[in-house]
Design a protein around this motif. Structure first.
Motif, short mmCIF file in Angstrom:
data_model
loop_
_atom_site.label_atom_id
_atom_site.label_comp_id
_atom_site.label_asym_id
_atom_site.label_seq_id
_atom_site.Cartn_x
_atom_site.Cartn_y
_atom_site.Cartn_z
N GLU A 174 0.80 -1.20 -0.02
CA GLU A 174 -0.08 -0.03 -0.11
C GLU A 174 0.90 1.38 0.06
O GLU A 174 0.52 2.25 -0.71
CB GLU A 174 -0.94 -0.35 1.07
CG GLU A 174 -2.17 0.86 1.34
CD GLU A 174 -2.61 1.31 0.02
OE1 GLU A 174 -2.80 2.38 -0.56
OE2 GLU A 174 -3.13 0.14 -0.54
N MET B 151 2.39 1.76 -3.49
CA MET B 151 1.34 2.37 -4.40
C MET B 151 0.91 3.57 -4.06
O MET B 151 0.86 4.40 -5.00
CB MET B 151 -0.03 1.43 -4.04
CG MET B 151 -0.01 0.13 -4.77
SD MET B 151 -1.53 -0.59 -4.85
CE MET B 151 -1.11 -2.16 -5.43
N ARG C 36 1.68 6.46 -6.86
CA ARG C 36 0.51 7.19 -7.25
C ARG C 36 0.89 8.83 -7.21
O ARG C 36 0.63 9.56 -8.10
CB ARG C 36 -0.61 7.17 -6.55
CG ARG C 36 -1.51 5.98 -6.81
CD ARG C 36 -2.82 5.98 -6.34
NE ARG C 36 -3.36 4.64 -6.00
CZ ARG C 36 -3.29 3.82 -4.90
NH1 ARG C 36 -3.01 4.36 -3.95
NH2 ARG C 36 -3.91 2.43 -5.18
N GLU D 74 -4.13 -8.83 -8.97
CA GLU D 74 -4.86 -7.95 -7.64
C GLU D 74 -4.22 -6.53 -7.58
O GLU D 74 -4.82 -5.43 -7.32
CB GLU D 74 -5.27 -8.55 -6.61
CG GLU D 74 -3.86 -8.90 -5.54
CD GLU D 74 -3.38 -10.35 -6.02
OE1 GLU D 74 -3.31 -10.75 -7.23
OE2 GLU D 74 -2.52 -10.80 -5.00
N HIS D 75 -2.60 -6.70 -7.73
CA HIS D 75 -2.19 -5.43 -7.63
C HIS D 75 -2.23 -4.55 -8.85
O HIS D 75 -2.62 -3.31 -8.69
CB HIS D 75 -0.61 -5.48 -7.37
CG HIS D 75 -0.23 -6.24 -6.03
ND1 HIS D 75 0.85 -7.04 -5.92
CD2 HIS D 75 -1.00 -6.26 -4.98
CE1 HIS D 75 0.79 -7.61 -4.71
NE2 HIS D 75 0.01 -7.37 -4.03
N GLU E 267 -4.90 -4.53 -11.02
CA GLU E 267 -6.13 -4.11 -10.95
C GLU E 267 -6.32 -2.93 -10.03
O GLU E 267 -7.04 -2.17 -10.37
CB GLU E 267 -7.04 -5.40 -10.60
CG GLU E 267 -8.56 -5.00 -10.83
CD GLU E 267 -8.94 -6.67 -11.27
OE1 GLU E 267 -9.95 -6.57 -11.78
OE2 GLU E 267 -8.40 -7.49 -10.61
N LEU E 268 -5.50 -2.76 -9.08
CA LEU E 268 -5.79 -1.55 -7.92
C LEU E 268 -5.41 -0.18 -8.54
O LEU E 268 -5.87 0.61 -8.07
CB LEU E 268 -5.05 -2.04 -6.95
CG LEU E 268 -5.79 -2.84 -5.88
CD1 LEU E 268 -4.65 -3.16 -4.55
CD2 LEU E 268 -7.08 -1.97 -5.26
N PHE E 269 -4.27 0.00 -9.41
CA PHE E 269 -4.02 1.03 -9.84
C PHE E 269 -3.41 1.27 -11.12
O PHE E 269 -2.98 2.47 -11.42
CB PHE E 269 -2.91 1.73 -8.63
CG PHE E 269 -1.56 1.28 -8.82
CD1 PHE E 269 -0.51 2.07 -8.28
CD2 PHE E 269 -1.10 -0.08 -9.19
CE1 PHE E 269 0.80 1.45 -8.43
CE2 PHE E 269 0.21 -0.34 -9.24
CZ PHE E 269 1.33 0.27 -9.01
N THR F 7 -12.53 -10.64 -13.18
CA THR F 7 -11.27 -10.14 -12.63
C THR F 7 -10.13 -10.01 -13.83
O THR F 7 -10.17 -10.99 -14.67
CB THR F 7 -10.95 -10.91 -11.32
OG1 THR F 7 -10.46 -12.13 -11.88
CG2 THR F 7 -12.00 -10.96 -10.40
#
Ligand code: ATP
Length: 299
Positions: free
Chosen positions: A166, A169, A173, A190-191, A193-195, A284
Protein backbone atom coordinates in the motif's frame (compact mmCIF):
# COMPACT_ATOMS: atom_id res chain seq x y z
CA UNK A 1 6.19 10.09 -23.27
CA UNK A 2 7.83 6.69 -23.71
CA UNK A 3 7.34 5.03 -27.05
CA UNK A 4 8.28 1.43 -27.75
CA UNK A 5 7.85 0.76 -31.43
CA UNK A 6 8.04 -2.66 -33.14
CA UNK A 7 10.78 -3.85 -30.82
CA UNK A 8 12.18 -7.36 -31.23
CA UNK A 9 15.01 -8.88 -29.21
CA UNK A 10 16.86 -12.08 -29.87
CA UNK A 11 19.39 -13.73 -27.53
CA UNK A 12 21.20 -15.79 -30.17
CA UNK A 13 18.33 -17.86 -31.51
CA UNK A 14 15.91 -17.22 -28.62
CA UNK A 15 13.29 -14.62 -29.47
CA UNK A 16 12.66 -12.94 -26.10
CA UNK A 17 10.55 -10.02 -27.38
CA UNK A 18 8.54 -10.14 -30.58
CA UNK A 19 7.48 -6.96 -32.42
CA UNK A 20 6.30 -5.20 -29.27
CA UNK A 21 4.76 -1.72 -29.45
CA UNK A 22 3.20 0.47 -26.76
CA UNK A 23 3.22 4.04 -25.48
CA UNK A 24 3.26 5.38 -21.94
CA UNK A 25 2.09 8.98 -21.57
CA UNK A 26 3.27 11.43 -18.91
CA UNK A 27 1.35 10.87 -15.69
CA UNK A 28 0.30 7.35 -16.65
CA UNK A 29 0.74 4.07 -14.79
CA UNK A 30 1.39 1.26 -17.24
CA UNK A 31 1.53 -2.47 -16.48
CA UNK A 32 3.67 -4.97 -18.36
CA UNK A 33 2.23 -8.34 -17.51
CA UNK A 34 3.25 -11.85 -18.36
CA UNK A 35 4.18 -15.23 -16.93
CA UNK A 36 7.81 -16.16 -16.20
CA UNK A 37 10.00 -15.79 -19.25
CA UNK A 38 7.47 -13.67 -21.16
CA UNK A 39 10.04 -10.95 -21.91
CA UNK A 40 9.31 -8.28 -19.27
CA UNK A 41 12.84 -7.89 -17.88
CA UNK A 42 14.30 -7.92 -21.38
CA UNK A 43 11.92 -5.10 -22.34
CA UNK A 44 12.92 -3.06 -19.29
CA UNK A 45 16.62 -3.60 -20.01
CA UNK A 46 16.12 -2.31 -23.53
CA UNK A 47 14.23 0.74 -22.25
CA UNK A 48 17.02 1.72 -19.89
CA UNK A 49 19.65 1.10 -22.56
CA UNK A 50 21.31 -1.95 -20.98
CA UNK A 51 20.40 -4.00 -24.04
CA UNK A 52 20.16 -3.02 -27.67
CA UNK A 53 16.95 -4.12 -29.47
CA UNK A 54 17.59 -6.42 -32.42
CA UNK A 55 14.91 -4.46 -34.29
CA UNK A 56 12.67 -1.49 -33.56
CA UNK A 57 12.94 1.80 -31.69
CA UNK A 58 12.55 3.04 -28.13
CA UNK A 59 12.18 6.80 -27.66
CA UNK A 60 11.67 8.98 -24.59
CA UNK A 61 10.05 12.28 -25.52
CA UNK A 62 11.03 11.66 -29.12
CA UNK A 63 14.71 11.00 -28.37
CA UNK A 64 16.72 7.79 -28.08
CA UNK A 65 17.54 6.83 -24.51
CA UNK A 66 21.23 7.58 -23.92
CA UNK A 67 23.36 8.94 -21.08
CA UNK A 68 21.77 12.38 -21.48
CA UNK A 69 18.34 11.17 -20.45
CA UNK A 70 19.20 8.36 -18.04
CA UNK A 71 19.33 10.92 -15.21
CA UNK A 72 15.58 11.29 -15.62
CA UNK A 73 14.95 7.53 -15.31
CA UNK A 74 14.60 5.53 -12.10
CA UNK A 75 14.86 1.75 -12.20
CA UNK A 76 14.03 -0.90 -9.62
CA UNK A 77 15.60 -4.11 -10.93
CA UNK A 78 14.29 -7.58 -10.32
CA UNK A 79 17.68 -8.73 -9.04
CA UNK A 80 17.55 -6.19 -6.18
CA UNK A 81 21.17 -5.31 -6.91
CA UNK A 82 22.17 -3.45 -3.80
CA UNK A 83 25.70 -2.69 -2.74
CA UNK A 84 25.22 -4.71 0.41
CA UNK A 85 28.49 -3.83 2.16
CA UNK A 86 27.65 -0.13 2.10
CA UNK A 87 25.39 1.63 4.56
CA UNK A 88 22.05 2.95 3.37
CA UNK A 89 23.45 6.50 3.27
CA UNK A 90 26.64 5.48 1.43
CA UNK A 91 24.63 3.65 -1.18
CA UNK A 92 22.27 6.60 -1.67
CA UNK A 93 25.26 8.90 -2.14
CA UNK A 94 26.81 6.49 -4.64
CA UNK A 95 23.70 6.21 -6.82
CA UNK A 96 22.56 9.80 -6.28
CA UNK A 97 25.93 11.15 -7.40
CA UNK A 98 25.75 8.99 -10.53
CA UNK A 99 22.44 10.70 -11.26
CA UNK A 100 24.07 14.12 -10.90
CA UNK A 101 22.73 15.04 -7.45
CA UNK A 102 24.60 17.02 -4.81
CA UNK A 103 25.46 15.26 -1.54
CA UNK A 104 23.34 17.59 0.63
CA UNK A 105 20.31 17.07 -1.62
CA UNK A 106 20.79 13.31 -1.54
CA UNK A 107 20.87 13.26 2.25
CA UNK A 108 17.90 15.62 2.55
CA UNK A 109 15.75 13.46 0.24
CA UNK A 110 16.99 10.23 1.84
CA UNK A 111 15.95 11.51 5.27
CA UNK A 112 12.52 12.38 3.92
CA UNK A 113 11.94 8.97 2.34
CA UNK A 114 13.39 6.98 5.23
CA UNK A 115 10.95 8.79 7.47
CA UNK A 116 8.04 8.08 5.10
CA UNK A 117 8.97 4.40 5.05
CA UNK A 118 9.46 4.24 8.82
CA UNK A 119 13.15 3.40 8.40
CA UNK A 120 15.02 6.43 9.76
CA UNK A 121 17.00 4.31 12.22
CA UNK A 122 18.54 2.32 9.33
CA UNK A 123 20.32 5.27 7.71
CA UNK A 124 23.78 4.26 8.90
CA UNK A 125 23.23 0.51 8.92
CA UNK A 126 24.85 -1.79 6.38
CA UNK A 127 22.39 -2.95 3.75
CA UNK A 128 23.29 -6.62 4.23
CA UNK A 129 22.03 -6.35 7.84
CA UNK A 130 18.52 -5.35 6.72
CA UNK A 131 15.60 -7.72 6.20
CA UNK A 132 14.61 -8.55 2.59
CA UNK A 133 11.56 -6.27 2.72
CA UNK A 134 13.61 -3.39 4.10
CA UNK A 135 16.28 -3.91 1.43
CA UNK A 136 13.53 -3.66 -1.13
CA UNK A 137 12.31 -0.40 0.39
CA UNK A 138 15.86 0.97 0.22
CA UNK A 139 16.14 -0.04 -3.40
CA UNK A 140 12.83 1.65 -4.16
CA UNK A 141 13.99 4.81 -2.38
CA UNK A 142 17.22 4.71 -4.40
CA UNK A 143 15.18 4.50 -7.61
CA UNK A 144 13.06 7.56 -6.74
CA UNK A 145 15.63 9.73 -4.95
CA UNK A 146 16.35 11.86 -8.03
CA UNK A 147 12.60 12.27 -8.77
CA UNK A 148 12.65 10.51 -12.14
CA UNK A 149 10.32 11.43 -14.98
CA UNK A 150 10.20 7.78 -16.01
CA UNK A 151 10.02 5.19 -13.25
CA UNK A 152 10.56 1.55 -14.23
CA UNK A 153 9.68 -1.02 -11.61
CA UNK A 154 10.38 -4.69 -12.24
CA UNK A 155 8.18 -6.72 -9.86
CA UNK A 156 8.10 -3.94 -7.24
CA UNK A 157 5.68 -5.70 -4.88
CA UNK A 158 7.28 -9.14 -4.72
CA UNK A 159 7.99 -10.13 -1.15
CA UNK A 160 6.29 -7.10 0.43
CA UNK A 161 3.66 -7.34 3.15
CA UNK A 162 0.26 -5.72 2.43
CA UNK A 163 1.08 -2.57 4.41
CA UNK A 164 4.21 -1.96 2.39
CA UNK A 165 2.44 -2.79 -0.88
CA UNK A 166 0.00 0.00 0.00
CA UNK A 167 2.86 2.37 0.88
CA UNK A 168 4.64 1.68 -2.42
CA UNK A 169 1.38 2.24 -4.31
CA UNK A 170 0.78 5.52 -2.51
CA UNK A 171 4.24 6.80 -3.48
CA UNK A 172 3.85 5.58 -7.07
CA UNK A 173 0.51 7.42 -7.32
CA UNK A 174 2.21 10.59 -6.05
CA UNK A 175 4.78 10.35 -8.83
CA UNK A 176 1.94 9.93 -11.31
CA UNK A 177 0.26 13.06 -9.93
CA UNK A 178 3.52 14.94 -10.45
CA UNK A 179 3.49 13.87 -14.12
CA UNK A 180 5.98 10.99 -14.10
CA UNK A 181 5.34 7.96 -16.27
CA UNK A 182 5.44 4.69 -14.40
CA UNK A 183 5.89 1.32 -16.02
CA UNK A 184 5.89 -1.78 -13.87
CA UNK A 185 5.70 -5.54 -14.17
CA UNK A 186 3.85 -7.93 -11.96
CA UNK A 187 2.47 -11.43 -11.75
CA UNK A 188 -0.05 -10.34 -9.15
CA UNK A 189 -3.14 -9.22 -11.00
CA UNK A 190 -4.84 -7.91 -7.87
CA UNK A 191 -2.03 -5.36 -7.55
CA UNK A 192 -2.30 -4.39 -11.20
CA UNK A 193 -6.06 -4.04 -10.96
CA UNK A 194 -5.75 -1.67 -8.03
CA UNK A 195 -3.91 1.08 -9.77
CA UNK A 196 -2.87 0.40 -13.34
CA UNK A 197 -4.58 2.33 -16.15
CA UNK A 198 -3.12 0.78 -19.25
CA UNK A 199 -1.50 -2.57 -19.76
CA UNK A 200 0.06 -5.06 -22.09
CA UNK A 201 -0.04 -8.82 -21.62
CA UNK A 202 3.00 -10.60 -23.04
CA UNK A 203 3.15 -14.26 -23.92
CA UNK A 204 6.47 -15.60 -25.19
CA UNK A 205 7.57 -12.06 -26.02
CA UNK A 206 4.45 -11.26 -28.00
CA UNK A 207 1.68 -8.87 -27.02
CA UNK A 208 -1.62 -10.79 -26.74
CA UNK A 209 -3.69 -7.99 -25.22
CA UNK A 210 -3.21 -4.25 -24.95
CA UNK A 211 -5.36 -1.35 -23.83
CA UNK A 212 -6.87 0.48 -20.91
CA UNK A 213 -7.94 -1.65 -17.97
CA UNK A 214 -11.49 -0.28 -18.25
CA UNK A 215 -11.82 -1.14 -21.94
CA UNK A 216 -10.23 -4.54 -21.54
CA UNK A 217 -12.75 -5.38 -18.83
CA UNK A 218 -15.66 -4.03 -20.84
CA UNK A 219 -14.65 -5.94 -23.97
CA UNK A 220 -14.22 -9.21 -22.12
CA UNK A 221 -17.74 -10.53 -22.29
CA UNK A 222 -17.68 -13.11 -19.53
CA UNK A 223 -19.10 -11.84 -16.24
CA UNK A 224 -19.48 -13.05 -12.67
CA UNK A 225 -22.74 -12.95 -10.74
CA UNK A 226 -22.41 -12.88 -6.96
CA UNK A 227 -25.37 -14.25 -5.04
CA UNK A 228 -26.00 -14.47 -1.31
CA UNK A 229 -28.98 -16.70 -0.41
CA UNK A 230 -30.34 -20.22 -0.57
CA UNK A 231 -30.42 -20.90 -4.30
CA UNK A 232 -30.32 -24.27 -6.09
CA UNK A 233 -26.78 -24.83 -7.34
CA UNK A 234 -27.99 -27.57 -9.69
CA UNK A 235 -30.61 -25.29 -11.26
CA UNK A 236 -28.00 -22.55 -11.72
CA UNK A 237 -25.69 -25.03 -13.47
CA UNK A 238 -28.50 -25.97 -15.86
CA UNK A 239 -28.90 -22.42 -17.23
CA UNK A 240 -27.50 -22.29 -20.79
CA UNK A 241 -24.47 -20.02 -20.99
CA UNK A 242 -23.46 -20.63 -17.37
CA UNK A 243 -19.82 -21.69 -17.45
CA UNK A 244 -19.26 -22.49 -13.79
CA UNK A 245 -20.96 -22.21 -10.40
CA UNK A 246 -18.81 -21.85 -7.29
CA UNK A 247 -20.51 -22.52 -3.97
CA UNK A 248 -18.22 -20.57 -1.63
CA UNK A 249 -18.45 -20.15 2.14
CA UNK A 250 -20.16 -16.76 2.03
CA UNK A 251 -21.56 -16.50 -1.49
CA UNK A 252 -22.33 -18.25 -4.74
CA UNK A 253 -20.40 -17.09 -7.79
CA UNK A 254 -21.92 -17.86 -11.18
CA UNK A 255 -19.63 -17.40 -14.17
CA UNK A 256 -21.54 -16.56 -17.34
CA UNK A 257 -20.59 -16.38 -21.00
CA UNK A 258 -22.02 -12.89 -21.53
CA UNK A 259 -24.61 -10.54 -20.02
CA UNK A 260 -27.32 -12.25 -22.11
CA UNK A 261 -27.52 -14.92 -19.39
CA UNK A 262 -28.22 -12.51 -16.52
CA UNK A 263 -32.03 -12.68 -16.80
CA UNK A 264 -32.09 -16.48 -16.90
CA UNK A 265 -29.87 -16.71 -13.83
CA UNK A 266 -32.10 -14.16 -12.11
CA UNK A 267 -35.16 -16.36 -12.80
CA UNK A 268 -33.50 -19.22 -10.86
CA UNK A 269 -32.45 -16.87 -8.04
CA UNK A 270 -36.03 -15.59 -7.69
CA UNK A 271 -37.12 -19.11 -6.78
CA UNK A 272 -34.54 -19.24 -3.97
CA UNK A 273 -34.92 -18.16 -0.35
CA UNK A 274 -33.29 -15.54 1.87
CA UNK A 275 -31.64 -13.84 -1.09
CA UNK A 276 -29.86 -10.70 0.10
CA UNK A 277 -27.52 -10.09 -2.83
CA UNK A 278 -27.53 -10.40 -6.63
CA UNK A 279 -24.62 -8.52 -8.13
CA UNK A 280 -23.17 -8.68 -11.66
CA UNK A 281 -19.49 -7.84 -11.95
CA UNK A 282 -16.89 -7.75 -14.72
CA UNK A 283 -14.47 -10.65 -14.77
CA UNK A 284 -11.35 -10.06 -12.68
CA UNK A 285 -8.11 -9.16 -14.42
CA UNK A 286 -6.73 -12.46 -13.16
CA UNK A 287 -9.44 -14.36 -15.07
CA UNK A 288 -8.80 -12.31 -18.21
CA UNK A 289 -5.05 -12.83 -17.86
CA UNK A 290 -5.39 -16.61 -17.43
CA UNK A 291 -7.75 -16.83 -20.37
CA UNK A 292 -5.52 -14.77 -22.69
CA UNK A 293 -2.36 -16.63 -21.69
CA UNK A 294 -4.19 -19.96 -22.07
CA UNK A 295 -5.50 -19.03 -25.53
CA UNK A 296 -2.02 -18.00 -26.66
CA UNK A 297 -0.52 -21.31 -25.49
CA UNK A 298 -3.33 -23.27 -27.18
CA UNK A 299 -2.51 -21.74 -30.59
P1 ATP B 1 10.34 -13.45 -15.20
O1 ATP B 1 8.94 -13.08 -14.87
O2 ATP B 1 10.63 -14.91 -14.94
O3 ATP B 1 11.38 -12.53 -14.65
P2 ATP B 1 10.48 -12.15 -17.80
O4 ATP B 1 9.11 -11.92 -18.36
O5 ATP B 1 11.15 -11.00 -17.18
O6 ATP B 1 10.46 -13.40 -16.82
P3 ATP B 1 12.84 -12.37 -19.49
O7 ATP B 1 13.78 -12.50 -18.35
O8 ATP B 1 12.83 -11.11 -20.25
O9 ATP B 1 11.35 -12.72 -19.04
O10 ATP B 1 13.13 -13.58 -20.50
C1 ATP B 1 12.51 -13.70 -21.78
C2 ATP B 1 13.13 -14.89 -22.54
O11 ATP B 1 14.48 -14.60 -22.86
C3 ATP B 1 13.16 -16.20 -21.77
O12 ATP B 1 12.92 -17.25 -22.68
C4 ATP B 1 14.57 -16.27 -21.22
O13 ATP B 1 14.98 -17.59 -21.05
C5 ATP B 1 15.36 -15.56 -22.32
N1 ATP B 1 16.55 -14.87 -21.80
C6 ATP B 1 16.56 -13.88 -20.87
N2 ATP B 1 17.81 -13.42 -20.64
C7 ATP B 1 18.63 -14.16 -21.46
C8 ATP B 1 20.04 -14.16 -21.71
N3 ATP B 1 20.87 -13.34 -21.09
N4 ATP B 1 20.50 -15.07 -22.60
C9 ATP B 1 19.68 -15.91 -23.26
N5 ATP B 1 18.34 -15.96 -23.08
C10 ATP B 1 17.82 -15.09 -22.20
Amino acid sequence: MLSVSHVTKYYDTVKAVDDLSFEVQDGEIFGLLGVNGAGKTTTFRMIIGLLEPTKGKILLNGKPIDYQVTDTIGFLTEERSLLTKLTVLEQAIYYGTLKGMRKEKIEERLDYWLNRFGMSEYKNRKIKELSKGNQQKIQFITAILHEPKLLILDEPFTGLDPINVELFMEVIREFKEKGSSIIFSSHRMEHVELFCEKLVILVKGECVLEGSLKEIKKDYRKKNIHIIGDVSIDKLKEVPGVLDVQNLANEIVVKIKSDKEIDDVFEVVKKGKNVTEFKVEDATLNEIFLSKVGEAYDK
